[in-house]
Design a protein around this motif. Sequence first.
Motif, PDB file in Angstrom:
ATOM      1  N   LYS A   1      25.542  24.868  -8.769  1.00 33.33           N
ATOM      2  CA  LYS A   1      25.205  23.658  -8.020  1.00 33.33           C
ATOM      3  C   LYS A   1      26.174  23.477  -6.863  1.00 33.33           C
ATOM      4  O   LYS A   1      27.388  23.570  -7.030  1.00 33.33           O
ATOM      5  CB  LYS A   1      25.244  22.443  -8.945  1.00 33.33           C
ATOM      6  CG  LYS A   1      24.541  21.232  -8.343  1.00 33.33           C
ATOM      7  CD  LYS A   1      24.378  20.162  -9.382  1.00 33.33           C
ATOM      8  CE  LYS A   1      23.608  18.973  -8.798  1.00 33.33           C
ATOM      9  NZ  LYS A   1      23.412  17.908  -9.785  1.00 33.33           N
TER      10      LYS A   1
ATOM     11  N   ASP B   1      26.345  18.958  -2.454  1.00 30.76           N
ATOM     12  CA  ASP B   1      25.315  18.081  -3.020  1.00 30.76           C
ATOM     13  C   ASP B   1      25.928  17.067  -3.979  1.00 30.76           C
ATOM     14  O   ASP B   1      25.551  15.890  -4.000  1.00 30.76           O
ATOM     15  CB  ASP B   1      24.258  18.912  -3.759  1.00 30.76           C
ATOM     16  CG  ASP B   1      23.429  19.761  -2.795  1.00 30.76           C
ATOM     17  OD1 ASP B   1      23.385  19.403  -1.596  1.00 30.76           O
ATOM     18  OD2 ASP B   1      22.857  20.773  -3.239  1.00 30.76           O
TER      19      ASP B   1
ATOM     20  N   THR C   1      25.879  13.016  -3.429  1.00 31.56           N
ATOM     21  CA  THR C   1      25.355  12.123  -4.464  1.00 31.56           C
ATOM     22  C   THR C   1      26.359  11.026  -4.794  1.00 31.56           C
ATOM     23  O   THR C   1      26.014   9.844  -4.915  1.00 31.56           O
ATOM     24  CB  THR C   1      25.026  12.916  -5.740  1.00 31.56           C
ATOM     25  OG1 THR C   1      24.088  13.952  -5.419  1.00 31.56           O
ATOM     26  CG2 THR C   1      24.432  12.002  -6.806  1.00 31.56           C
TER      27      THR C   1
END
Length: 204
Positions: free
Chosen positions: A57, A61, A65
């Motif tokens: 991941k 990101d 978030t």
Amino acid sequence: MNKEDSNMMDNEKFSENTENTENTENTENTENTETAENEESSASSETSESVTKEEAKDPLDIALTEIEELKKQALYKQAEFDNFRKRTIKEKADLILQGGEKTITAILPVLDDFERALADKSDDADAIREGMKLIYQKFQKTLETLGVKKIDTDNADFNVDYHESIALVPGMGEDKKGKVIDCVQTGYTLNDKVIRFAKVAVGQ
């Protein structure tokens, strides 16, 4: 066929049956073991894929978030504080209005007394003076109920916290030095806070 040959044949059949049973059991055990191994391998593979996905991941990101979540929290807090500020302003305004209402309500009876005194057609000066004195005393008591008190100046020591000196009077003797000789304008406190200093003459 004799009896011995018959027994030999029976023994051979029994041996064949035993071997077939053992072979069947061995085959089933082997299949069960392989199935269990396949399930463990599949679970291990899924776990590895999950870990790999989490590791893969993008940190950007994750950071974005978190930033969005912090923005939502900041907007919520800002809105909450704005509501609190508006509510506080409204409460203060209400207190000021209610305080003014309380004061006016307390003074109105004194105003009624003044109206009755003015409506009186009497020419008796003493009666008029007595009536004014009663109204004055009533007005003083009304102010006291509102927290307004007169600053004492009668033979009091000069105090800059309550008195304002507008004149120095020499030649009053040592016992009058630094004391209030005369009060030119009465001072008042509201709930122990000075709202008007008493203007006085002080002995020098």
